[in-house]
Design an enzyme around this catalytic site. Structure first.
Site, PDB file in Angstrom:
ATOM      1  N   TRP A   1       0.853  -1.184   0.000  1.00  0.00           N
ATOM      2  CA  TRP A   1       0.000   0.000   0.000  1.00  0.00           C
ATOM      3  C   TRP A   1       0.892   1.239   0.000  1.00  0.00           C
ATOM      4  O   TRP A   1       1.845   1.334   0.797  1.00  0.00           O
ATOM      5  CB  TRP A   1      -0.907  -0.028   1.232  1.00  0.00           C
ATOM      6  CG  TRP A   1      -1.804   1.158   1.387  1.00  0.00           C
ATOM      7  CD1 TRP A   1      -2.582   1.736   0.437  1.00  0.00           C
ATOM      8  CD2 TRP A   1      -2.021   1.916   2.586  1.00  0.00           C
ATOM      9  NE1 TRP A   1      -3.274   2.806   0.964  1.00  0.00           N
ATOM     10  CE2 TRP A   1      -2.945   2.930   2.284  1.00  0.00           C
ATOM     11  CE3 TRP A   1      -1.513   1.822   3.891  1.00  0.00           C
ATOM     12  CZ2 TRP A   1      -3.367   3.855   3.227  1.00  0.00           C
ATOM     13  CZ3 TRP A   1      -1.942   2.736   4.837  1.00  0.00           C
ATOM     14  CH2 TRP A   1      -2.869   3.748   4.497  1.00  0.00           C
TER      15      TRP A   1
ATOM     16  N   ASP B   1      -0.753  -6.068   9.137  1.00  0.00           N
ATOM     17  CA  ASP B   1      -1.771  -5.055   8.856  1.00  0.00           C
ATOM     18  C   ASP B   1      -3.029  -5.770   8.366  1.00  0.00           C
ATOM     19  O   ASP B   1      -3.041  -6.350   7.278  1.00  0.00           O
ATOM     20  CB  ASP B   1      -1.245  -4.083   7.795  1.00  0.00           C
ATOM     21  CG  ASP B   1      -2.214  -2.930   7.522  1.00  0.00           C
ATOM     22  OD1 ASP B   1      -3.207  -2.796   8.264  1.00  0.00           O
ATOM     23  OD2 ASP B   1      -1.965  -2.176   6.564  1.00  0.00           O
TER      24      ASP B   1
ATOM     25  N   ALA C   1      -6.378  -4.892   7.292  1.00  0.00           N
ATOM     26  CA  ALA C   1      -7.223  -3.769   6.902  1.00  0.00           C
ATOM     27  C   ALA C   1      -8.558  -4.190   6.308  1.00  0.00           C
ATOM     28  O   ALA C   1      -9.458  -3.358   6.184  1.00  0.00           O
ATOM     29  CB  ALA C   1      -6.477  -2.886   5.897  1.00  0.00           C
TER      30      ALA C   1
ATOM     31  N   LYS D   1     -13.239  -0.397   5.901  1.00  0.00           N
ATOM     32  CA  LYS D   1     -13.888  -1.163   4.840  1.00  0.00           C
ATOM     33  C   LYS D   1     -14.978  -2.068   5.371  1.00  0.00           C
ATOM     34  O   LYS D   1     -16.100  -2.083   4.855  1.00  0.00           O
ATOM     35  CB  LYS D   1     -12.845  -1.994   4.089  1.00  0.00           C
ATOM     36  CG  LYS D   1     -12.152  -1.279   2.942  1.00  0.00           C
ATOM     37  CD  LYS D   1     -11.199  -0.216   3.401  1.00  0.00           C
ATOM     38  CE  LYS D   1     -10.445   0.422   2.246  1.00  0.00           C
ATOM     39  NZ  LYS D   1      -9.496   1.451   2.718  1.00  0.00           N
TER      40      LYS D   1
END
Length: 398
Positions: free
Chosen positions: A130, A212, A214, A247
């Protein structure tokens, strides 16, 4: 004061989003910006979020500060969600945690903690990763280096090259940043078997997992998406992980995230907990509370949690359905390997073998917007425009 400053270019994805918004062609398709969209192209408010928010607003009596590490109930519920209430780490006393301003804030606090503890450590990030990982983590002073991850020919994970590179170059005490699921920007995830091998591989070399998470729940499923994190939390002496609610709860602008830290002992966890509050104090003082209240209310209420899980499954299955449609449309001579990759990859993103010049042609000639790297947000498409997206891709790739 500001005479010496230079104007900086806008973020590339934001600039492309603005270009798409200004495009007057009715058939345009924006596959760039990384937000979940429904079949109408709207970014929806989830049913459970709306219900929880209404209850909170009706009951709320104060806007006072909560604390530097946020709501204890939020932290406990999210830890239960990502690890499972039956996970040994949850009862070990070895976990420290902090609410954060989104997953980005959690990454920044985690990186600052790592820098405070081991300022000479290197953080290894995947190629690619990212885009904001590098400035967020690097702004602490930590060094960043990259390891091979995505193969643009096979459109899959370069797993053996990844292990060989880390074995040859990473040093004990370094951190390895891993995407828990739904790798951004490629969609190419580690399999359970690869996680099974990776966790002891990193442990044996004294490397610290920095995971991470996410997109929990938007890949294969809740259990599948948290597999790597649960395994690392079971077997690692130390671990840093971040969680985002942007999200999977649709709380983009509320900025809801969590940083979790697994320590060797409960005593170390107490020390780290004090450090997290001090770090947050120097960054934003107190994390925003409204979104965290929503998440806490949903996860703490059986009915709301079931509705949230149902809608999360609907979102996940919609994206998987779009992947199947795009794969079928691309499964022609010359596009077979792309078709397979689209269905093998997970979550909102896929990275296609498109050059910057081909991405420009897609924008100019076909009104289809994707990044120059070839990353697409599958949730930006719908059943009506998938055939045209596939046709345009095959045109520029031919």
């Amino acid at each position: 004061m500001f005479d010496h400053l230079d104007s900086l270019p806008p973020d590339a994805i934001i600039a492309m989003m603005q270009q798409a918004q200004a495009d007057g062609r009715a058939h345009k398709v924006d596959l760039g910006v990384g937000v979940y969209k429904d079949a109408t192209g709207a970014v929806p408010i989830m049913r459970a979020v709306k219900a929880a928010e209404q209850r909170i607003l009706a009951e709320e009596k104060t806007k006072s500060y909560v604390g530097t590490t946020g709501r204890a109930g939020f932290r406990d519920h999210v830890l239960d969600l990502v690890l499972g209430a039956d996970h040994p780490a949850c009862a070990s006393g070895r976990l420290a945690s902090s609410q954060a301003a989104g997953g980005s804030g959690a990454l920044r606090i985690g990186a600052q903690l790592a820098f405070s503890a081991t300022p000479n450590a290197t953080v290894w990030v995947s190629t690619p990763t990212w885009a904001n990982h590098v400035p967020l983590i690097g702004s602490t002073g930590l060094r960043l280096k990259s390891y091979p991850y995505y193969n643009r020919q096979t459109l899959g994970v370069d797993y053996e090259d990844m292990l060989a590179h880390l074995d040859a170059h990473a040093e004990a005490g370094d951190l390895v940043l891993l995407h828990g699921c739904c790798h951004n920007p490629t969609g190419a995830d580690l399999s359970p078997q690869q996680w099974d091998r990776l966790v002891p591989f990193l442990n044996d070399r004294g490397l610290v997992h920095f995971i991470d998470l996410a997109y929990l729940g938007l890949g294969r499923g809740l259990d599948e998406d948290r597999y790597g994190l649960r395994l690392a939390a079971r077997d690692c002496p130390e671990l840093i992980f971040t969680v985002s609610a942007s999200k999977n709860f649709g709380l983009y602008k509320e900025r809801v995230g969590l940083l979790g830290v697994l320590c060797k002992t409960p005593e170390q966890a107490g020390v780290v907990q004090s450090q997290l509050g001090a770090i947050q104090r120097t960054l934003i003082s107190m994390p925003p509370d409204h979104g965290a209240q929503i998440v806490e209310r949903i996860l703490g209420d059986g009915e709301l949690k079931r509705d949230w899980l149902d809608e999360l499954a609907e979102m996940r299955e919609r994206m998987r359905g779009l992947r199947r449609m795009l794969s079928d449309a691309l499964d022609v001579q010359g596009g077979e390997h792309i078709a397979r990759a689209v269905t093998d990859q997970n979550g909102m993103f896929s990275m296609l073998p498109v050059t910057p010049q081909q991405a420009e042609r897609l924008r100019d000639d076909h009104a289809i917007y994707m990044t120059d790297s070839g990353r697409i947000n599958i949730a930006g498409a719908n059943a009506g425009n998938i055939p045209r997206v596939a046709e345009a891709l095959l045109d520029v790739l031919s």
